[in-house]
Design a protein around this motif. Structure first.
Motif, short mmCIF file in Angstrom:
data_model
loop_
_atom_site.label_atom_id
_atom_site.label_comp_id
_atom_site.label_asym_id
_atom_site.label_seq_id
_atom_site.Cartn_x
_atom_site.Cartn_y
_atom_site.Cartn_z
N ALA A 1 0.84 -1.21 0.00
CA ALA A 1 0.00 0.00 0.00
C ALA A 1 0.88 1.25 0.00
N ALA A 2 2.00 1.20 0.70
CA ALA A 2 2.92 2.34 0.76
C ALA A 2 3.57 2.61 -0.60
N GLU A 3 3.77 1.57 -1.41
CA GLU A 3 4.39 1.73 -2.73
C GLU A 3 3.39 2.09 -3.83
N SER A 4 2.11 1.99 -3.54
CA SER A 4 1.10 2.13 -4.59
C SER A 4 1.10 3.52 -5.24
N GLY A 5 1.36 4.56 -4.49
CA GLY A 5 1.41 5.91 -5.07
C GLY A 5 2.51 6.05 -6.10
N GLU A 6 3.71 5.57 -5.77
CA GLU A 6 4.83 5.63 -6.71
C GLU A 6 4.57 4.73 -7.91
N ALA A 7 4.01 3.54 -7.66
CA ALA A 7 3.70 2.61 -8.75
C ALA A 7 2.68 3.22 -9.71
N LEU A 8 1.67 3.87 -9.16
CA LEU A 8 0.66 4.54 -9.99
C LEU A 8 1.30 5.62 -10.85
N ALA A 9 2.14 6.43 -10.26
CA ALA A 9 2.78 7.52 -11.00
C ALA A 9 3.64 6.97 -12.14
N LEU A 10 4.42 5.93 -11.86
CA LEU A 10 5.27 5.32 -12.89
C LEU A 10 4.44 4.74 -14.03
N LEU A 11 3.41 4.02 -13.68
CA LEU A 11 2.58 3.38 -14.69
C LEU A 11 1.81 4.41 -15.52
N GLU A 12 1.27 5.44 -14.88
CA GLU A 12 0.56 6.48 -15.63
C GLU A 12 1.50 7.24 -16.56
N LYS A 13 2.71 7.50 -16.11
CA LYS A 13 3.70 8.19 -16.95
C LYS A 13 4.04 7.34 -18.17
N GLN A 14 4.23 6.03 -17.96
CA GLN A 14 4.55 5.13 -19.07
C GLN A 14 3.38 5.03 -20.05
#
Length: 114
Positions: free
Chosen positions: A38-51
């Motif tokens: 859950a703590a990593e989900s914000g960064e994961a979302l940002a990376l995936l949306e950018k890609q």
């Protein structure tokens, strides 16, 4: 092989390994087994949306190139073919992106390979 993403936030997301691997490579995660906390989900979302945004720009250019090559052959115009409809990165990534958004809202982890 199939990869099944599981979370209390959403229904399971099932992908072929070959389709999940680029997404997990982007997130620096192992394909065989892992967790997006859950703590990593914000960064994961940002990376995936950018890609996804980046890939949409490239997909438009690639679609134009395919169209030009498909409609112009060495003998002139050729309009008697079926249009190529590839499945885009954004379309493949969307179910996991949606799961990530829900997991972030509910503060849940996403697991696979367990």
């Amino acid at each position: 092989m199939l990869v099944t993403f599981k979370s209390k936030a959403a229904a399971d997301v099932v992908m072929y390994e070959s389709h999940a691997k680029p997404i997990l490579d982007l997130l620096r995660k192992d394909i065989t087994r892992g967790v997006i906390t859950a703590a990593e989900s914000g960064e994961a979302l940002a990376l995936l949306e950018k890609q996804i945004d980046s890939s949409k720009a490239h997909e438009a250019v690639a679609a134009l190139e395919r169209d030009v090559h498909a409609h112009h052959n060495e003998n002139g115009d050729d309009h008697g073919h079926e249009k190529i409809e590839p499945v885009t990165f954004s379309a493949r990534a969307y179910p996991l992106l949606d799961m990530l958004r829900e997991a972030k809202k509910g503060n849940y982890d996403i697991l696979w390979g367990v």
